[in-house]
Design a protein around this motif. Structure first.
Motif, PDB file in Angstrom:
ATOM      1  N   ASN A 364       0.862  -1.179   0.000  1.00 18.15           N
ATOM      2  CA  ASN A 364       0.000   0.000   0.000  1.00 18.15           C
ATOM      3  C   ASN A 364       0.897   1.227   0.000  1.00 18.15           C
ATOM      4  O   ASN A 364       2.117   1.113   0.152  1.00 18.15           O
ATOM      5  CB  ASN A 364      -0.942  -0.001   1.207  1.00 18.15           C
ATOM      6  N   ILE A 365       0.303   2.397  -0.156  1.00 22.45           N
ATOM      7  CA  ILE A 365       1.099   3.619  -0.267  1.00 22.45           C
ATOM      8  C   ILE A 365       0.570   4.692   0.673  1.00 22.45           C
ATOM      9  O   ILE A 365      -0.597   4.678   1.083  1.00 22.45           O
ATOM     10  CB  ILE A 365       1.095   4.164  -1.706  1.00 22.45           C
ATOM     11  N   ASP A 366       1.441   5.632   1.005  1.00 20.59           N
ATOM     12  CA  ASP A 366       1.034   6.852   1.679  1.00 20.59           C
ATOM     13  C   ASP A 366       0.469   7.775   0.600  1.00 20.59           C
ATOM     14  O   ASP A 366       1.214   8.319  -0.229  1.00 20.59           O
ATOM     15  CB  ASP A 366       2.233   7.499   2.379  1.00 20.59           C
ATOM     16  N   GLU A 367      -0.840   7.949   0.607  1.00 20.51           N
ATOM     17  CA  GLU A 367      -1.492   8.686  -0.479  1.00 20.51           C
ATOM     18  C   GLU A 367      -1.147  10.168  -0.491  1.00 20.51           C
ATOM     19  O   GLU A 367      -1.395  10.847  -1.496  1.00 20.51           O
ATOM     20  CB  GLU A 367      -3.007   8.490  -0.396  1.00 20.51           C
ATOM     21  N   ASP A 368      -0.551  10.684   0.573  1.00 21.69           N
ATOM     22  CA  ASP A 368      -0.118  12.083   0.557  1.00 21.69           C
ATOM     23  C   ASP A 368       0.930  12.325  -0.529  1.00 21.69           C
ATOM     24  O   ASP A 368       1.070  13.450  -1.031  1.00 21.69           O
ATOM     25  CB  ASP A 368       0.469  12.479   1.919  1.00 21.69           C
ATOM     26  N   ALA A 369       1.668  11.264  -0.892  1.00 18.98           N
ATOM     27  CA  ALA A 369       2.710  11.398  -1.913  1.00 18.98           C
ATOM     28  C   ALA A 369       2.134  11.616  -3.311  1.00 18.98           C
ATOM     29  O   ALA A 369       2.843  12.088  -4.211  1.00 18.98           O
ATOM     30  CB  ALA A 369       3.598  10.153  -1.920  1.00 18.98           C
ATOM     31  N   LEU A 370       0.865  11.305  -3.505  1.00 18.01           N
ATOM     32  CA  LEU A 370       0.261  11.467  -4.827  1.00 18.01           C
ATOM     33  C   LEU A 370       0.216  12.930  -5.251  1.00 18.01           C
ATOM     34  O   LEU A 370       0.339  13.250  -6.436  1.00 18.01           O
ATOM     35  CB  LEU A 370      -1.156  10.875  -4.832  1.00 18.01           C
ATOM     36  N   GLU A 371       0.050  13.807  -4.300  1.00 18.09           N
ATOM     37  CA  GLU A 371       0.051  15.244  -4.601  1.00 18.09           C
ATOM     38  C   GLU A 371       1.397  15.666  -5.186  1.00 18.09           C
ATOM     39  O   GLU A 371       1.451  16.392  -6.193  1.00 18.09           O
ATOM     40  CB  GLU A 371      -0.242  16.038  -3.329  1.00 18.09           C
ATOM     41  N   SER A 372       2.477  15.197  -4.575  1.00 15.17           N
ATOM     42  CA  SER A 372       3.819  15.530  -5.076  1.00 15.17           C
ATOM     43  C   SER A 372       4.060  14.920  -6.447  1.00 15.17           C
ATOM     44  O   SER A 372       4.706  15.536  -7.309  1.00 15.17           O
ATOM     45  CB  SER A 372       4.880  15.030  -4.094  1.00 15.17           C
ATOM     46  N   GLY A 373       3.560  13.701  -6.666  1.00 10.06           N
ATOM     47  CA  GLY A 373       3.749  13.048  -7.960  1.00 10.06           C
ATOM     48  C   GLY A 373       3.050  13.787  -9.080  1.00 10.06           C
ATOM     49  O   GLY A 373       3.630  14.008 -10.157  1.00 10.06           O
ATOM     50  N   SER A 374       1.810  14.178  -8.860  1.00  4.50           N
ATOM     51  CA  SER A 374       1.086  14.958  -9.874  1.00  4.50           C
ATOM     52  C   SER A 374       1.805  16.268 -10.167  1.00  4.50           C
ATOM     53  O   SER A 374       1.948  16.680 -11.321  1.00  4.50           O
ATOM     54  CB  SER A 374      -0.345  15.253  -9.397  1.00  4.50           C
ATOM     55  N   ALA A 375       2.256  16.912  -9.099  1.00  6.35           N
ATOM     56  CA  ALA A 375       2.959  18.183  -9.263  1.00  6.35           C
ATOM     57  C   ALA A 375       4.250  18.003 -10.047  1.00  6.35           C
ATOM     58  O   ALA A 375       4.587  18.829 -10.910  1.00  6.35           O
ATOM     59  CB  ALA A 375       3.257  18.788  -7.891  1.00  6.35           C
ATOM     60  N   LEU A 376       4.973  16.919  -9.772  1.00  9.68           N
ATOM     61  CA  LEU A 376       6.243  16.708 -10.454  1.00  9.68           C
ATOM     62  C   LEU A 376       6.042  16.424 -11.937  1.00  9.68           C
ATOM     63  O   LEU A 376       6.801  16.932 -12.782  1.00  9.68           O
ATOM     64  CB  LEU A 376       7.019  15.561  -9.801  1.00  9.68           C
ATOM     65  N   TYR A 377       5.061  15.613 -12.276  1.00  8.07           N
ATOM     66  CA  TYR A 377       4.741  15.394 -13.698  1.00  8.07           C
ATOM     67  C   TYR A 377       4.587  16.749 -14.403  1.00  8.07           C
ATOM     68  O   TYR A 377       5.192  17.011 -15.452  1.00  8.07           O
ATOM     69  CB  TYR A 377       3.428  14.628 -13.838  1.00  8.07           C
ATOM     70  N   ALA A 378       3.739  17.599 -13.825  1.00 11.93           N
ATOM     71  CA  ALA A 378       3.423  18.884 -14.467  1.00 11.93           C
ATOM     72  C   ALA A 378       4.601  19.845 -14.429  1.00 11.93           C
ATOM     73  O   ALA A 378       4.925  20.491 -15.441  1.00 11.93           O
ATOM     74  CB  ALA A 378       2.210  19.508 -13.779  1.00 11.93           C
ATOM     75  N   GLN A 379       5.265  19.949 -13.279  1.00  6.80           N
ATOM     76  CA  GLN A 379       6.374  20.897 -13.136  1.00  6.80           C
ATOM     77  C   GLN A 379       7.514  20.557 -14.079  1.00  6.80           C
ATOM     78  O   GLN A 379       8.098  21.446 -14.719  1.00  6.80           O
ATOM     79  CB  GLN A 379       6.872  20.916 -11.689  1.00  6.80           C
ATOM     80  N   TYR A 380       7.840  19.256 -14.170  1.00 13.03           N
ATOM     81  CA  TYR A 380       8.944  18.873 -15.052  1.00 13.03           C
ATOM     82  C   TYR A 380       8.607  19.183 -16.506  1.00 13.03           C
ATOM     83  O   TYR A 380       9.460  19.661 -17.267  1.00 13.03           O
ATOM     84  CB  TYR A 380       9.280  17.390 -14.900  1.00 13.03           C
ATOM     85  N   ALA A 381       7.370  18.916 -16.906  1.00 13.10           N
ATOM     86  CA  ALA A 381       6.967  19.185 -18.283  1.00 13.10           C
ATOM     87  C   ALA A 381       7.097  20.678 -18.609  1.00 13.10           C
ATOM     88  O   ALA A 381       7.670  21.058 -19.647  1.00 13.10           O
ATOM     89  CB  ALA A 381       5.534  18.728 -18.502  1.00 13.10           C
ATOM     90  N   ILE A 382       6.612  21.529 -17.717  1.00 14.00           N
ATOM     91  CA  ILE A 382       6.674  22.970 -17.947  1.00 14.00           C
ATOM     92  C   ILE A 382       8.132  23.443 -17.945  1.00 14.00           C
ATOM     93  O   ILE A 382       8.529  24.260 -18.791  1.00 14.00           O
ATOM     94  CB  ILE A 382       5.858  23.707 -16.867  1.00 14.00           C
ATOM     95  N   ASP A 383       8.917  22.944 -17.014  1.00 14.01           N
ATOM     96  CA  ASP A 383      10.333  23.350 -16.954  1.00 14.01           C
ATOM     97  C   ASP A 383      11.072  22.966 -18.223  1.00 14.01           C
ATOM     98  O   ASP A 383      11.896  23.747 -18.737  1.00 14.01           O
ATOM     99  CB  ASP A 383      11.013  22.717 -15.732  1.00 14.01           C
ATOM    100  N   PHE A 384      10.796  21.783 -18.744  1.00 13.11           N
ATOM    101  CA  PHE A 384      11.466  21.370 -19.984  1.00 13.11           C
ATOM    102  C   PHE A 384      11.008  22.215 -21.164  1.00 13.11           C
ATOM    103  O   PHE A 384      11.824  22.716 -21.952  1.00 13.11           O
ATOM    104  CB  PHE A 384      11.202  19.893 -20.270  1.00 13.11           C
ATOM    105  N   LEU A 385       9.708  22.386 -21.311  1.00 18.44           N
ATOM    106  CA  LEU A 385       9.188  23.094 -22.470  1.00 18.44           C
ATOM    107  C   LEU A 385       9.585  24.566 -22.479  1.00 18.44           C
ATOM    108  O   LEU A 385       9.777  25.160 -23.553  1.00 18.44           O
ATOM    109  CB  LEU A 385       7.651  22.981 -22.507  1.00 18.44           C
ATOM    110  N   ASN A 386       9.716  25.162 -21.325  1.00 21.56           N
ATOM    111  CA  ASN A 386      10.030  26.595 -21.246  1.00 21.56           C
ATOM    112  C   ASN A 386      11.525  26.883 -21.120  1.00 21.56           C
ATOM    113  O   ASN A 386      11.922  28.049 -21.036  1.00 21.56           O
ATOM    114  CB  ASN A 386       9.278  27.229 -20.078  1.00 21.56           C
TER     115      ASN A 386
END
Length: 388
Positions: A364-386
């Protein structure tokens, strides 16, 4: 709003989706319900998509310019494991369980889709979202590639939730992170006979045993001690009765390493050892070698960029070091075609019972980490594209 603020806004959405996926796990190539739900969520966001790789989904979010393209990948399949967790969202499919975190991967990428869709006017490029089937079969990524998913992709990024890493930190180190994972079968042909008269036959059990023992010298005597590698035989089948000399035997096993040059040599080495050993016992041996996936190796510049992305979300203390692991990941197939990396998001939390290993019936997982995972997907994409 920033990526961090939006990820907090959609935290409960991601958790609810993860629990739904967890309740309805589906094995490789059979992710029909999961695929349908992903499409329904994308429809709500008005994000275009196509079906791909049988049960996969490829969605596209276009920014204000088409300068660069990044692919974000989440795998969606479950495992043949009977869940033992006593939770409200326990698997409703007996014998099938999300015991590796793919339910969280799919949910996090849908969360990232919401974030990126709201921020697309701030993106100088295109984001492709890969909801990939059949990672556990080590075939999904290749099928996605064959059907054109990687066309035009300049960078590829994936996340794996990781139970050996504490919740609240993320590893994005450069270099080898996960091993190659291939399978082999060795068929031994001897000559059957009576157990009381072994000299009249060629005992396949003895030959198979000798092959197993000789394979143990491959890593210790043929591969540099500075390299990590594994040759394991996990199954032997031979014989029909206690007093019958077996005429045939079958061995099945796996090889693992972090150096793709060593991986390329494994079939030749195993065939030589098997055949020469069998010949010494007057038997014959043949090898079937099935390539699973290459070693997953994070590109240096991608790793540096990702560390900065993590800092924006969790601060410097959120960037963690983690030893590479000998598990395999077919995300490596994408890295053959474009630079990028896989990030390990920690989900371990003993107080919440999230301290069992991957593939365990009580994973099982600590679901609090899902917030960071979603953010990292998006943040990395924006950082790369910009990035200029």
């Amino acid at each position: 709003m920033s990526v961090k603020e939006l990820s907090k806004k959609y935290k409960e959405y991601v958790i609810e989706l993860r629990r739904e996926f967890h309740q309805h796990p589906e094995p490789s190539w059979n992710e029909e319900r999961t695929s349908k739900r992903i499409k329904e969520e994308l429809d709500k966001m008005d994000i275009p998509y196509v079906s791909i790789a049988k049960t996969g989904v490829l969605a596209t979010i276009k920014g204000k310019t088409p300068e660069k393209t990044i692919a974000l990948r989440a795998d969606i399949d479950a495992l043949q494991v009977n869940e033992e967790n006593d939770v409200a969202y326990k698997s409703q499919n007996p014998g099938i369980m999300h015991a590796c975190g793919h339910d969280g991967h799919a949910a996090m990428l849908l969360g990232a889709a919401k974030i990126l869709n709201e921020m697309k006017e701030q993106m100088n490029g295109v984001v492709k979202l890969f909801f990939q089937p059949a990672e556990e079969a080590a075939r999904g990524a290749q099928k996605m590639i064959e059907e054109g998913a990687m066309e035009g992709v300049d960078e590829v990024f994936g996340i794996h939730l990781w139970s050996d890493l504490k919740s609240g930190v993320i590893s994005v180190e450069e270099g080898p992170r996960m091993a190659s994972a291939d399978m082999f079968t060795i068929h031994v042909k001897g000559k059957g006979g009576h157990g009381s008269l072994p000299h009249q036959g060629v005992d396949a059990v003895v030959v198979a045993s000798a092959i197993v023992m000789n394979l143990q010298s491959v890593v210790s005597r043929e591969i540099s001690p500075l390299e990590s590698a594994v040759v394991s035989v996990g199954q032997i089948q031979s014989g029909t009765r206690f007093n019958v000399i077996a005429g045939e035997a079958t061995l099945e096993g796996t090889t693992r390493c972090f150096n793709n040059d060593i991986r390329d040599e494994f079939p030749n080495i195993l065939e030589r050892v098997a055949k020469s050993t069998a010949q010494a016992y007057r038997a014959e041996a043949t090898l079937e070698y099935v390539a699973g996936t290459s070693a997953t190796i994070n590109e240096r510049n991608s790793s540096i960029r990702a560390a900065k992305s993590v800092e924006k979300i969790l601060g410097k203390e959120g960037v963690s070091l983690m030893e590479k692991v000998t598990g395999g990941e077919d995300f490596a197939e994408y890295l053959k075609l474009a630079p990028g990396l896989i990030a390990f998001v920690g989900v371990r939390n003993e107080e919440k019972g999230a301290d069992f290993p991957h593939h365990h019936p009580r994973f099982n997982i600590d679901e609090d980490a899902l917030e960071s995972g979603s953010a990292l997907y998006a943040q990395y994409a924006i950082d790369f594209l910009n990035e200029k």
